[in-house]
Scaffold this motif. Sequence first.
Motif, PDB file in Angstrom:
ATOM      1  N   VAL A  54       0.857  -1.194   0.000  1.00  0.00           N
ATOM      2  CA  VAL A  54       0.000   0.000   0.000  1.00  0.00           C
ATOM      3  C   VAL A  54       0.890   1.240   0.000  1.00  0.00           C
ATOM      4  CG1 VAL A  54      -1.887  -1.097   1.257  1.00  0.00           C
ATOM      5  CG2 VAL A  54      -0.101   0.100   2.534  1.00  0.00           C
ATOM      6  N   ASP A  55       0.260   2.348  -0.303  1.00  0.00           N
ATOM      7  CA  ASP A  55       0.924   3.640  -0.205  1.00  0.00           C
ATOM      8  C   ASP A  55       0.851   4.086   1.248  1.00  0.00           C
ATOM      9  OD1 ASP A  55       1.582   6.325  -0.115  1.00  0.00           O
ATOM     10  OD2 ASP A  55       0.301   6.910  -1.784  1.00  0.00           O
ATOM     11  N   PHE A  56       1.996   4.088   1.917  1.00  0.00           N
ATOM     12  CA  PHE A  56       2.044   4.580   3.294  1.00  0.00           C
ATOM     13  C   PHE A  56       2.991   5.775   3.317  1.00  0.00           C
ATOM     14  CE2 PHE A  56       3.467   4.918   7.629  1.00  0.00           C
ATOM     15  CZ  PHE A  56       2.302   4.757   8.349  1.00  0.00           C
ATOM     16  N   ALA A  57       2.435   6.953   3.487  1.00  0.00           N
ATOM     17  CA  ALA A  57       3.220   8.190   3.543  1.00  0.00           C
ATOM     18  C   ALA A  57       4.170   8.320   2.353  1.00  0.00           C
ATOM     19  CB  ALA A  57       3.992   8.273   4.864  1.00  0.00           C
ATOM     20  N   GLY A  58       3.680   7.894   1.183  1.00  0.00           N
ATOM     21  CA  GLY A  58       4.480   8.045  -0.031  1.00  0.00           C
ATOM     22  C   GLY A  58       5.445   6.895  -0.290  1.00  0.00           C
ATOM     23  N   TRP A  59       5.402   5.877   0.565  1.00  0.00           N
ATOM     24  CA  TRP A  59       6.252   4.692   0.397  1.00  0.00           C
ATOM     25  C   TRP A  59       5.379   3.492   0.053  1.00  0.00           C
ATOM     26  CZ3 TRP A  59      11.649   4.454   1.331  1.00  0.00           C
ATOM     27  CH2 TRP A  59      12.216   5.640   1.842  1.00  0.00           C
ATOM     28  N   SER A  60       5.904   2.617  -0.771  1.00  0.00           N
ATOM     29  CA  SER A  60       5.251   1.343  -1.033  1.00  0.00           C
ATOM     30  C   SER A  60       5.650   0.372   0.074  1.00  0.00           C
ATOM     31  CB  SER A  60       5.715   0.817  -2.397  1.00  0.00           C
ATOM     32  OG  SER A  60       5.331  -0.533  -2.541  1.00  0.00           O
ATOM     33  N   MET A  61       4.691   0.051   0.947  1.00  0.00           N
ATOM     34  CA  MET A  61       5.015  -0.756   2.135  1.00  0.00           C
ATOM     35  C   MET A  61       4.026  -1.924   2.275  1.00  0.00           C
ATOM     36  SD  MET A  61       7.624   0.860   3.345  1.00  0.00           S
ATOM     37  CE  MET A  61       7.901   0.044   4.923  1.00  0.00           C
ATOM     38  N   PRO A  62       4.486  -3.046   2.850  1.00  0.00           N
ATOM     39  CA  PRO A  62       3.595  -4.195   3.036  1.00  0.00           C
ATOM     40  C   PRO A  62       2.693  -4.041   4.266  1.00  0.00           C
ATOM     41  CG  PRO A  62       5.787  -4.733   3.832  1.00  0.00           C
ATOM     42  CD  PRO A  62       5.863  -3.334   3.304  1.00  0.00           C
ATOM     43  N   VAL A  63       1.393  -4.210   4.071  1.00  0.00           N
ATOM     44  CA  VAL A  63       0.459  -4.232   5.206  1.00  0.00           C
ATOM     45  C   VAL A  63       0.507  -5.598   5.884  1.00  0.00           C
ATOM     46  CG1 VAL A  63      -1.987  -4.296   5.805  1.00  0.00           C
ATOM     47  CG2 VAL A  63      -1.130  -2.511   4.330  1.00  0.00           C
ATOM     48  N   GLN A  64       0.602  -6.645   5.061  1.00  0.00           N
ATOM     49  CA  GLN A  64       0.645  -8.002   5.599  1.00  0.00           C
ATOM     50  C   GLN A  64       1.168  -8.914   4.501  1.00  0.00           C
ATOM     51  OE1 GLN A  64      -3.875  -7.814   5.490  1.00  0.00           O
ATOM     52  NE2 GLN A  64      -3.560 -10.024   5.402  1.00  0.00           N
ATOM     53  N   TYR A  65       1.666 -10.074   4.911  1.00  0.00           N
ATOM     54  CA  TYR A  65       2.092 -11.092   3.949  1.00  0.00           C
ATOM     55  C   TYR A  65       1.088 -12.230   3.944  1.00  0.00           C
ATOM     56  CZ  TYR A  65       6.443  -8.517   4.505  1.00  0.00           C
ATOM     57  OH  TYR A  65       7.378  -7.515   4.575  1.00  0.00           O
ATOM     58  N   THR A  66       0.733 -12.721   5.136  1.00  0.00           N
ATOM     59  CA  THR A  66      -0.248 -13.810   5.216  1.00  0.00           C
ATOM     60  C   THR A  66      -1.482 -13.297   5.939  1.00  0.00           C
ATOM     61  OG1 THR A  66       0.817 -14.631   7.230  1.00  0.00           O
ATOM     62  CG2 THR A  66       1.481 -15.631   5.145  1.00  0.00           C
ATOM     63  N   SER A  67      -1.388 -13.119   7.227  1.00  0.00           N
ATOM     64  CA  SER A  67      -2.526 -12.673   8.015  1.00  0.00           C
ATOM     65  C   SER A  67      -1.998 -11.772   9.125  1.00  0.00           C
ATOM     66  CB  SER A  67      -3.252 -13.889   8.587  1.00  0.00           C
ATOM     67  OG  SER A  67      -3.490 -13.772   9.966  1.00  0.00           O
TER      68      SER A  67
END
Lengths: 128, 367
Positions: free
Chosen positions: B22-35
């Motif tokens: 997701v876009d987090f403060a202008g960075w492409s960052m992972p919210v989750q991998y599995t759960s």
Amino acid sequence: MSSSDLKFAKSHEWAKLDGDVVTIGISKFAVNLLTDLVYIELPAVGDSVSSGVSIGEIESVKAVSDIYSSVTGEIVEINDSLEEDLGALTEDPYGKGWIVKIKIADPSELDQLMDQKAYDELCQSEAH
Amino acid sequence: MSDELLKTACNGWHVGNGGRMVDFAGWSMPVQYTSIIEEHEAVRNYVGLFDIAHMGRLKFTGNDACAFIDRIVTNDVTAILPGQIRYALVTNDQGGILDDVLVYRLEDCYMMVVNASNRIKILDWVQQHQSEFDVKIEDQTISHFMLALQGPSAEKLLANLMDLNLEDIKYYYSVSSSILGYPVLISRTGYTGEDGFEIIIENEHGLELWETLIEKGSSFNIKAAGLGCRDTLRLEAAMPLYGHEMDENRDPLTAGLSFGIRLKAGDFIGKEALLSIKNETGIQQKRVGIMLDGKRIAREGSSIMNKDKQVGEITSGTFSPTLQKAIAMGYIEKEFSDIGTDLEVDIRGKRIAAKVVSLPFYSRKKN
């Protein structure tokens, strides 16, 4: 249950007609997208519902989503075992994970829904 | 996903390993991998690895580096030792919170780790105020990578990769050392309520360090952990998050962050405003913990009600995997803030019974 008998709404509910009763649940794609389900709110038996109107909510750690009815009719049964354990939604979304049964007046409403192939294409486009 | 997003050294790894970006403060960052819940439990029980390279890293050098930071932040940084770290706020003249930060004193410089969402704002702020000081400010966010290794097995895992005796690094201390032959700054800090470390390394070696930790961590049940569980973990540990419990309209006294303020030490921007709140006006609201009946989540913005009157607002809410209940933090009028007060939260038009509880919701058992 084979998912080939199923029809799908753009909002990721599935529907299956059996006589004049439609069973509704949410698709495997939607369950995988939500992950971490924590809560479901179901309608009451006897409620009148209309196509495209919210009949409940499904909540995950990330977000809460409405569950929409794909048809117009009356709720005749709800899967209240889900209120205790949402596991069936993940493990068997097209079987034990059914959500409500609705008695309908007009079966042609299901013609508006997508078949499996069209739905798979929608999911692919949403996944990218 | 927009091509304009900033990418950390491990972006490709995240995408290749199921990370939902997701876009987090202008960075492409992972919210989750599995759960989120699985990753949360891995951090509580074993060890989790977080990419936190989006956090801003500002380096301060020059004769006045210490005096300058002391002017910018609410805590006293003049007395801290080399290696030591202090939590502090950056406040404006009105005492409103611009950011919450960690100040590191290193051998020959100071460093400030700021929230990703506030990096540019804080960079502008420090540059605006530096003119009277002999200080050089360097943004090392892009040139360096940062990760967090968190959980009860973090120390044992890391010990396999380092000559250092990690027990010597106390909570809120850092050491300059090396891993895989590369220089690193390692600190016993984190944002999860577990024991663990944060490591800063030159960006070009970030992926190698990440992959090494994942590989060596497999016997410790390591999991890559996304921002989703970072939020559930910090909320259980009652750590405030900028943009939720803190913003420019909140002062750190109302936010319950007086441990990050030294009103008796030197002058910092916002000190007079905070003294006036403390000695004259007093605080009107308090940050509290809320435990809800059931699992339905009270999300940010939900009203806290006493009968028909709104007495507060939720700033963060989630489902606690540890307690298996919905938990939240929020601000509430002082007279309703006592532990045990029964209230209700309005969740999308429905009233859910709730209680004011003591914070944190979770604290780890210490040896």
